[in-house]
Write a protein that holds these residues in place. Structure first.
Motif, PDB file in Angstrom:
ATOM      1  N   PHE A  44      -2.384   6.412  -2.880  1.00 46.70           N
ATOM      2  CA  PHE A  44      -2.543   5.181  -3.650  1.00 46.70           C
ATOM      3  C   PHE A  44      -2.571   3.978  -2.706  1.00 46.70           C
ATOM      4  N   PRO A  45      -3.375   2.971  -3.013  1.00 47.38           N
ATOM      5  CA  PRO A  45      -3.292   1.735  -2.241  1.00 47.38           C
ATOM      6  C   PRO A  45      -1.991   1.001  -2.531  1.00 47.38           C
ATOM      7  N   GLY A  46      -1.353   0.490  -1.485  1.00 45.86           N
ATOM      8  CA  GLY A  46      -0.179  -0.345  -1.653  1.00 45.86           C
ATOM      9  C   GLY A  46      -0.560  -1.810  -1.664  1.00 45.86           C
ATOM     10  N   MET A  47       0.417  -2.680  -1.559  1.00 47.74           N
ATOM     11  CA  MET A  47       0.192  -4.126  -1.662  1.00 47.74           C
ATOM     12  C   MET A  47       0.638  -4.829  -0.386  1.00 47.74           C
ATOM     13  N   LYS A  48      -0.126  -5.862  -0.013  1.00 47.24           N
ATOM     14  CA  LYS A  48       0.247  -6.751   1.080  1.00 47.24           C
ATOM     15  C   LYS A  48       0.244  -8.178   0.542  1.00 47.24           C
ATOM     16  N   VAL A  49       1.293  -8.916   0.863  1.00 49.10           N
ATOM     17  CA  VAL A  49       1.496 -10.239   0.272  1.00 49.10           C
ATOM     18  C   VAL A  49       1.619 -11.278   1.384  1.00 49.10           C
ATOM     19  N   LEU A  50       0.687 -12.204   1.417  1.00 46.87           N
ATOM     20  CA  LEU A  50       0.631 -13.198   2.477  1.00 46.87           C
ATOM     21  C   LEU A  50       1.929 -13.998   2.589  1.00 46.87           C
ATOM     22  N   GLN A  51       2.553 -14.294   1.467  1.00 49.64           N
ATOM     23  CA  GLN A  51       3.761 -15.116   1.502  1.00 49.64           C
ATOM     24  C   GLN A  51       4.929 -14.432   2.208  1.00 49.64           C
ATOM     25  N   ARG A  81      -7.238  -0.600   5.303  1.00 48.93           N
ATOM     26  CA  ARG A  81      -8.296  -0.789   4.320  1.00 48.93           C
ATOM     27  C   ARG A  81      -7.806  -0.423   2.919  1.00 48.93           C
ATOM     28  N   ASN A  82      -7.038   0.632   2.811  1.00 47.05           N
ATOM     29  CA  ASN A  82      -6.598   1.118   1.506  1.00 47.05           C
ATOM     30  C   ASN A  82      -5.366   0.345   1.039  1.00 47.05           C
ATOM     31  N   CYS A  83      -5.577  -0.919   0.709  1.00 41.46           N
ATOM     32  CA  CYS A  83      -4.485  -1.731   0.164  1.00 41.46           C
ATOM     33  C   CYS A  83      -5.073  -2.830  -0.695  1.00 41.46           C
ATOM     34  N   VAL A  84      -4.199  -3.491  -1.428  1.00 40.44           N
ATOM     35  CA  VAL A  84      -4.571  -4.647  -2.248  1.00 40.44           C
ATOM     36  C   VAL A  84      -3.875  -5.858  -1.647  1.00 40.44           C
ATOM     37  N   ARG A 139      -9.156 -17.929   2.027  1.00 41.55           N
ATOM     38  CA  ARG A 139     -10.212 -17.369   2.868  1.00 41.55           C
ATOM     39  C   ARG A 139      -9.670 -16.207   3.699  1.00 41.55           C
ATOM     40  N   GLY A 140      -8.467 -16.394   4.266  1.00 45.30           N
ATOM     41  CA  GLY A 140      -7.882 -15.347   5.078  1.00 45.30           C
ATOM     42  C   GLY A 140      -7.655 -14.065   4.300  1.00 45.30           C
ATOM     43  N   VAL A 141      -7.214 -14.183   3.041  1.00 44.96           N
ATOM     44  CA  VAL A 141      -7.007 -13.005   2.201  1.00 44.96           C
ATOM     45  C   VAL A 141      -8.346 -12.356   1.853  1.00 44.96           C
ATOM     46  N   MET A 142      -9.321 -13.172   1.487  1.00 47.87           N
ATOM     47  CA  MET A 142     -10.626 -12.635   1.090  1.00 47.87           C
ATOM     48  C   MET A 142     -11.367 -12.010   2.276  1.00 47.87           C
ATOM     49  N   ALA A 143     -11.159 -12.557   3.461  1.00 48.81           N
ATOM     50  CA  ALA A 143     -11.851 -12.035   4.646  1.00 48.81           C
ATOM     51  C   ALA A 143     -11.176 -10.808   5.225  1.00 48.81           C
ATOM     52  N   SER A 144      -9.987 -10.491   4.786  1.00 49.17           N
ATOM     53  CA  SER A 144      -9.214  -9.390   5.362  1.00 49.17           C
ATOM     54  C   SER A 144      -9.922  -8.052   5.139  1.00 49.17           C
ATOM     55  N   THR A 145      -9.428  -7.038   5.854  1.00 49.29           N
ATOM     56  CA  THR A 145     -10.010  -5.702   5.724  1.00 49.29           C
ATOM     57  C   THR A 145      -9.571  -4.981   4.454  1.00 49.29           C
ATOM     58  N   ALA A 146      -8.625  -5.534   3.697  1.00 49.85           N
ATOM     59  CA  ALA A 146      -8.166  -4.893   2.462  1.00 49.85           C
ATOM     60  C   ALA A 146      -9.343  -4.613   1.543  1.00 49.85           C
ATOM     61  N   ALA A 147      -9.376  -3.422   0.974  1.00 49.07           N
ATOM     62  CA  ALA A 147     -10.481  -3.071   0.086  1.00 49.07           C
ATOM     63  C   ALA A 147     -10.530  -3.988  -1.132  1.00 49.07           C
ATOM     64  N   LEU A 148      -9.365  -4.352  -1.637  1.00 48.38           N
ATOM     65  CA  LEU A 148      -9.294  -5.203  -2.824  1.00 48.38           C
ATOM     66  C   LEU A 148      -8.448  -6.427  -2.531  1.00 48.38           C
ATOM     67  N   ALA A 149      -8.979  -7.581  -2.841  1.00 53.35           N
ATOM     68  CA  ALA A 149      -8.239  -8.834  -2.735  1.00 53.35           C
ATOM     69  C   ALA A 149      -8.055  -9.396  -4.138  1.00 53.35           C
ATOM     70  N   ILE A 150      -6.812  -9.714  -4.487  1.00 50.85           N
ATOM     71  CA  ILE A 150      -6.493 -10.287  -5.797  1.00 50.85           C
ATOM     72  C   ILE A 150      -5.860 -11.653  -5.579  1.00 50.85           C
ATOM     73  N   ILE A 151      -6.457 -12.678  -6.178  1.00 53.34           N
ATOM     74  CA  ILE A 151      -5.954 -14.050  -6.066  1.00 53.34           C
ATOM     75  C   ILE A 151      -5.424 -14.492  -7.429  1.00 53.34           C
ATOM     76  N   PRO A 152      -4.166 -14.900  -7.533  1.00 48.95           N
ATOM     77  CA  PRO A 152      -3.700 -15.460  -8.810  1.00 48.95           C
ATOM     78  C   PRO A 152      -4.529 -16.679  -9.205  1.00 48.95           C
ATOM     79  N   MET A 153      -4.810 -16.807 -10.486  1.00 46.84           N
ATOM     80  CA  MET A 153      -5.599 -17.942 -10.953  1.00 46.84           C
ATOM     81  C   MET A 153      -4.935 -19.251 -10.582  1.00 46.84           C
ATOM     82  N   ALA A 154      -3.611 -19.293 -10.628  1.00 49.33           N
ATOM     83  CA  ALA A 154      -2.893 -20.524 -10.279  1.00 49.33           C
ATOM     84  C   ALA A 154      -3.150 -20.931  -8.838  1.00 49.33           C
ATOM     85  N   ASP A 155      -3.439 -19.962  -7.958  1.00 51.01           N
ATOM     86  CA  ASP A 155      -3.700 -20.299  -6.552  1.00 51.01           C
ATOM     87  C   ASP A 155      -5.119 -20.792  -6.338  1.00 51.01           C
TER      88      ASP A 155
END
Length: 508
Positions: A368-375, A392-395, A440-456
């Motif tokens: 399963f992909p795990g999670m990485k959190v910039l904060q 690559r296999n992370c969100v 931009r840093g999150v979206m450009a990362s190698t993570a297969a899936l990038a999820i941005i909270p709407m509030a951000d």
């Protein structure tokens, strides 16, 4: 499972705009799907959609299977002929459109739904009246037979007893004496039927919204808590599933040890699973639960994944989580069983919190992909949450529903030293905007899936934070201002999505 390179937005249903006090599955939800599609997003991540429980938390629900009645769209009930606008036009749902008033919802929403139920009952097939219930009413009850009867009976008894915890019910009902349950059900048949009707309407509206999202190329990532609430239909009807005594009271409860979020740890209070029982029964309850979740979602995020490896067990009656101890969970035995029963599991593992090597191994073994959190990244060290370390296999997230907004974190929580580190790491500048540079840093990362909270994406301040772990009040209230969901913002998001090859037409 593995994702093609893509991106999505975290936006709770409750936070959608619209009238009647809280987001719903109606027209504003479809408009948000349209926004996602225009922005090139293929994933809509939401929070748990079960009935909210203690402190209005979607992670403390009275059912692991039921849907939240608050999300039923009243306008759709009007279109279906079950309500008129006069039934709710004069109701004041709260004084602040940017925040949910759960107290008002609790007091007023069910009265409106009961009017809809009264009109639904007029469809009852009686002599001289030709119109039966809709066919999908029977279909829904058949497909929900493993959980719906207990849930409806639980809610009816709960209401008859002033909504107190089931542990305070009369003994015969609390201990599920068959004769007492049968007598109550017969005497309160209409009330039991009301709760079935509410779930039926939730199911109808959810399936319509889900189908609309699919038609726009948007998959829904749902979310389930690992645990159920102590005051829940699951705990009342399935005491054998949990570590409980003869009266059904928990012997130990769930939480997590002191960590980044809370110095005393978090005392959640959920009953812990009796994993020996689950093994003996071939994890039958878990198979039902995950099958149900994957029936309503395309992708499933499981909260507190590390609890399947080792979990924090706290003696019942403790005032903090400090005196707990680690216990072993089911590990891969559970997930192999689920895979054998259900096939490929499109699961995202919330692998945050205190990590052991055994948790990392479980994640690797599951695939399963795990999670990485910039904060969590800027600590002065080469953190696993810095984008250059993402597998690559992370969100990848800038933050989750448990974090401050990105603006609040960057401006208020980071020390000047780490704020400067972030500026240098992402080459932040005023022309682009510092918050946009981190996205931009999150979206450009190698993570297969990038999820941005709407509030951000909206660069909302700390006041728009969804949840502060360890704080019981003031959470889960934020609602978006519809005027901010502009075509210009959708174009901006899509441009970044295309630039970093996350849009469908640019995937490699």
């Amino acid at each position: 499972m593995g994702f093609a390179r893509c991106s999505g937005i975290l936006m709770p249903l409750s936070s959608l705009p619209g009238g009647y006090g809280i987001g719903s599955m109606g027209a504003p939800a479809r408009k948000f799907v349209d926004f996602l599609a225009a922005a090139g997003q293929t994933i809509w991540q939401i929070l748990p959609v079960g009935p909210t429980g203690y402190a209005d938390s979607p992670y403390q629900s009275c059912s692991a299977f039921a849907g939240n009645p608050y999300f039923i769209d009243l306008d759709q009930l009007v279109k279906d002929g079950l309500l008129t606008r006069r039934d709710f036009a004069k109701i004041h749902w709260g004084g602040d459109a940017a925040h949910i008033d759960y107290g008002t919802l609790y007091e007023k929403r069910f009265d409106v739904l009961r009017k809809a139920y009264a009109n639904f009952l007029k469809q009852r097939p009686v002599p001289g009246y030709d119109t039966p219930y809709p066919d999908d009413w029977y279909r829904f009850q058949f497909l929900s037979c493993e959980w719906l009867p207990d849930y409806c009976l639980y809610m009816a008894i709960k209401r008859d007893n002033g909504m107190v915890d089931w542990q305070q019910w009369p003994e015969a009902l609390r201990l599920r004496d068959p004769a007492a349950l049968a007598a109550f059900k017969e005497e309160h048949a209409e009330e039991v039927g009301f709760w079935a009707f509410v779930q039926y309407e939730f199911d109808r509206q959810w399936r319509a919204l889900h189908a609309y999202a699919k038609s726009k190329g948007v998959s829904i990532m749902g979310d389930i808590p690992i645990y159920v609430a102590a005051d829940s239909a699951d705990a009342w009807a399935g005491r054998e599933l949990f570590e409980t005594d003869a009266d059904g009271k928990p012997r130990r409860v769930a939480g997590c040890p002191p960590d980044y979020f809370a110095a005393d740890g978090q005392l959640w209070g959920n009953p812990l699973y009796d994993w020996d029982y689950h093994r003996r029964t071939g994890y039958a309850w878990w198979i039902r639960r995950i099958r149900h979740a994957l029936f309503i979602y395309d992708i499933l995020r499981i909260d507190h994944f590390r609890g399947f490896d080792t979990y924090w067990a706290i003696p019942a009656g403790e005032s903090t989580a400090r005196n707990g101890r680690w216990e072993n969970g089911p590990g891969m035995d559970l997930f192999r069983t689920l895979h054998n029963a259900l096939g490929e599991l499109p699961i995202v593992a919330e692998d945050l919190g205190e990590m052991f090597d055994s948790v990392r191994q479980l994640l690797a073994d599951s695939g399963f992909p795990g999670m990485k959190v910039l904060q969590f990244a800027f600590t002065g060290e080469d953190s696993v949450d810095l984008p250059h370390n993402y597998p690559r296999n992370c969100v990848a997230y800038p933050g989750t529903h448990d974090n401050n907004t990105l603006a609040g974190w960057f401006g208020e929580e980071l020390t000047p030293e780490y704020r400067q580190q972030a500026r240098e790491y992402f080459a932040l500048n005023k022309a682009e905007g510092e918050l946009r540079g981190m996205l931009r840093g999150v979206m450009a990362s190698t993570a297969a899936l990038a999820i941005i909270p709407m509030a951000d994406w909206l660069e909302e301040p700390s006041a728009s934070r969804m949840n502060t772990p360890g704080v019981a009040q003031g959470n889960w209230q934020w609602r978006v201002d519809e005027k901010k969901l502009t075509p210009a913002l959708a174009r901006e998001i899509k441009a970044m999505t295309v630039r970093y090859f996350r849009a469908p037409a640019t995937r490699k």
